[in-house]
Write an enzyme that holds these catalytic residues in place. Structure first.
Site, PDB file in Angstrom:
ATOM      1  N   SER A 198      65.059  42.612  36.119  1.00 39.10           N
ATOM      2  CA  SER A 198      65.571  41.500  35.311  1.00 39.10           C
ATOM      3  C   SER A 198      65.506  40.237  36.151  1.00 39.10           C
ATOM      4  O   SER A 198      65.624  40.293  37.380  1.00 39.10           O
ATOM      5  CB  SER A 198      67.026  41.765  34.932  1.00 39.10           C
ATOM      6  N   TYR A 216      75.280  44.218  38.048  1.00 38.33           N
ATOM      7  CA  TYR A 216      73.934  44.267  37.447  1.00 38.33           C
ATOM      8  C   TYR A 216      72.951  43.477  38.311  1.00 38.33           C
ATOM      9  O   TYR A 216      71.866  43.963  38.637  1.00 38.33           O
ATOM     10  CB  TYR A 216      73.998  43.690  36.029  1.00 38.33           C
TER      11      TYR A 216
HETATM   12  P1  NAP Z   1      69.187  49.758  25.765  1.00 37.22           P
HETATM   13  O1  NAP Z   1      68.699  49.455  24.393  1.00 37.22           O
HETATM   14  O2  NAP Z   1      70.648  49.829  26.032  1.00 37.22           O
HETATM   15  O3  NAP Z   1      68.491  51.131  26.208  1.00 37.22           O
HETATM   16  C1  NAP Z   1      68.780  51.682  27.468  1.00 37.22           C
HETATM   17  C2  NAP Z   1      68.158  53.052  27.549  1.00 37.22           C
HETATM   18  O4  NAP Z   1      68.465  53.588  28.840  1.00 37.22           O
HETATM   19  C3  NAP Z   1      68.710  54.032  26.511  1.00 37.22           C
HETATM   20  O5  NAP Z   1      67.683  54.897  26.084  1.00 37.22           O
HETATM   21  C4  NAP Z   1      69.758  54.792  27.301  1.00 37.22           C
HETATM   22  O6  NAP Z   1      70.020  56.089  26.795  1.00 37.22           O
HETATM   23  C5  NAP Z   1      69.031  54.880  28.633  1.00 37.22           C
HETATM   24  N1  NAP Z   1      69.888  55.275  29.738  1.00 37.22           N
HETATM   25  C6  NAP Z   1      70.994  54.684  30.226  1.00 37.22           C
HETATM   26  N2  NAP Z   1      71.499  55.399  31.244  1.00 37.22           N
HETATM   27  C7  NAP Z   1      70.673  56.467  31.405  1.00 37.22           C
HETATM   28  C8  NAP Z   1      70.651  57.574  32.286  1.00 37.22           C
HETATM   29  N3  NAP Z   1      71.598  57.771  33.219  1.00 37.22           N
HETATM   30  N4  NAP Z   1      69.627  58.461  32.189  1.00 37.22           N
HETATM   31  C9  NAP Z   1      68.673  58.297  31.257  1.00 37.22           C
HETATM   32  N5  NAP Z   1      68.664  57.305  30.369  1.00 37.22           N
HETATM   33  C10 NAP Z   1      69.664  56.394  30.448  1.00 37.22           C
HETATM   34  O7  NAP Z   1      68.615  48.709  26.833  1.00 37.22           O
HETATM   35  P2  NAP Z   1      67.231  47.887  26.902  1.00 37.22           P
HETATM   36  O8  NAP Z   1      67.555  46.476  26.601  1.00 37.22           O
HETATM   37  O9  NAP Z   1      66.195  48.592  26.146  1.00 37.22           O
HETATM   38  O10 NAP Z   1      66.967  47.955  28.474  1.00 37.22           O
HETATM   39  C11 NAP Z   1      65.916  48.696  29.062  1.00 37.22           C
HETATM   40  C12 NAP Z   1      65.725  48.189  30.489  1.00 37.22           C
HETATM   41  O11 NAP Z   1      65.343  46.804  30.472  1.00 37.22           O
HETATM   42  C13 NAP Z   1      66.979  48.269  31.365  1.00 37.22           C
HETATM   43  O12 NAP Z   1      66.633  48.674  32.670  1.00 37.22           O
HETATM   44  C14 NAP Z   1      67.486  46.838  31.373  1.00 37.22           C
HETATM   45  O13 NAP Z   1      68.243  46.531  32.528  1.00 37.22           O
HETATM   46  C15 NAP Z   1      66.179  46.059  31.335  1.00 37.22           C
HETATM   47  N6  NAP Z   1      66.341  44.679  30.828  1.00 37.22           N
HETATM   48  C16 NAP Z   1      66.724  44.446  29.536  1.00 37.22           C
HETATM   49  C17 NAP Z   1      66.868  43.131  29.102  1.00 37.22           C
HETATM   50  C18 NAP Z   1      67.258  42.780  27.686  1.00 37.22           C
HETATM   51  O14 NAP Z   1      67.454  41.588  27.386  1.00 37.22           O
HETATM   52  N7  NAP Z   1      67.362  43.724  26.779  1.00 37.22           N
HETATM   53  C19 NAP Z   1      66.651  42.065  29.992  1.00 37.22           C
HETATM   54  C20 NAP Z   1      66.277  42.341  31.305  1.00 37.22           C
HETATM   55  C21 NAP Z   1      66.123  43.659  31.708  1.00 37.22           C
HETATM   56  P3  NAP Z   1      71.203  56.346  25.699  1.00 37.22           P
HETATM   57  O15 NAP Z   1      70.643  55.948  24.359  1.00 37.22           O
HETATM   58  O16 NAP Z   1      71.445  57.807  25.829  1.00 37.22           O
HETATM   59  O17 NAP Z   1      72.375  55.501  26.103  1.00 37.22           O
END
Ligand code: NAP
Length: 237
Positions: A137, A160
């Site tokens: 991020s 984070y």
């Molecule tokens: P999200 O919709 O909350 O999805 C997160 C995913 O990670 C879900 O499938 C969740 O599973 C899984 N997860 C969490 N803990 C886990 C564990 N211990 N083992 C296996 N799976 C696990 O989030 P997202 O926005 O798609 O984020 C994906 C990545 O992008 C993250 O690394 C986040 O930091 C990064 N990111 C996101 C943004 C943004 O604006 N969205 C910005 C910068 C970076 P469950 O469904 O079981 O909870």
């Protein structure tokens, strides 16, 4: 052994992980969705198969030692290979700000990534075009935050930021360690994206948010390693 490129995307039952899997699958890769809830992972894989994507699921809580330990055998037995690892699973705790929150966040965003990566490194190094993408991020880009503290906006989450900065450190060190081999290791900032983690106010849709990781997962042989990108633009550490 399959002749196709095989990719594992962690945390792929929803959000950015699922969309990265969909876009890689549309490019003809075999995609394996890591999901800590197998039923959710199976449902997501079934949706992708309806779109003619060769999608599979593996039960994977990145913090669970047994789940991680069975990964190499899973890929060897089922496909005979693994080419791409997208370390996408991540958590952000908006409200908690204490040492326990740091421990929980690092457990998934850092130690989970390191455990999965090291377990699969021999397979990725055996690939003719191994690619590791760490979903980081801009909130882990210390130089960006120092230059423009306004970038924090309402997302001042010390655990984070520290976890994504540590993840970036892992990217740089692993890329350095494997330089001169076919393996490429990079960090991706997806943008601020509408997901459960990003929230409804985010300006980007998942279809665009997935693009940076997809680009880094499919880099050509002369592509970069040990760098940090957002939509093709390099970011500072
Ligand atoms: P999200 O919709 O909350 O999805 C997160 C995913 O990670 C879900 O499938 C969740 O599973 C899984 N997860 C969490 N803990 C886990 C564990 N211990 N083992 C296996 N799976 C696990 O989030 P997202 O926005 O798609 O984020 C994906 C990545 O992008 C993250 O690394 C986040 O930091 C990064 N990111 C996101 C943004 C943004 O604006 N969205 C910005 C910068 C970076 P469950 O469904 O079981 O909870």
């Amino acid at each position: 052994m399959t002749q196709k490129t095989v990719a594992l995307i962690t945390g792929a039952n929803k959000g950015l992980g699922l969309e990265v899997a969909r876009q890689l699958g549309k490019q003809g890769l075999v995609v394996v969705l890591g999901a800590r809830d197998e039923a959710k992972g199976a449902a997501a894989a079934a949706e992708l198969r309806k779109q003619n994507i060769d999608a599979h699921v593996v039960k994977l809580d990145v913090c669970n030692k047994d789940d991680v330990a069975q990964l190499p055998a899973f890929f060897k037995d089922k496909f005979g290979r693994l080419d791409v690892l997208v370390n996408n699973a991540g958590v952000a705790e908006w409200r908690a700000d204490d040492v326990d929150s740091f421990r929980r966040t690092f457990e998934t965003n850092v130690f989970g990534v390191v455990a999965v990566t090291y377990a699969l490194l021999p397979l990725l190094q055996a690939s003719p075009a191994g690619r590791i993408v760490n979903h980081s991020s801009v909130l882990g880009s210390l130089t960006s935050l120092q230059k423009k503290p306004d970038m924090f906006g309402s997302f001042v989450m010390p655990a984070y930021t520290a976890s994504k900065a540590a993840l970036n450190g892992f990217t740089v060190a692993l890329a350095h360690k494997t330089r001169g081999t076919a393996l490429k290791v990079n960090s991706a900032h997806p943008g601020w994206v509408q997901t459960d983690l990003g929230g409804e106010k985010a300006p980007m849709k998942v279809v665009d948010g997935a693009k940076t990781a997809v680009m880094l997962a499919t880099l050509p042989v002369d592509g970069p390693t040990g760098q940090f990108f957002h939509l093709g633009d390099p970011l500072p550490w």
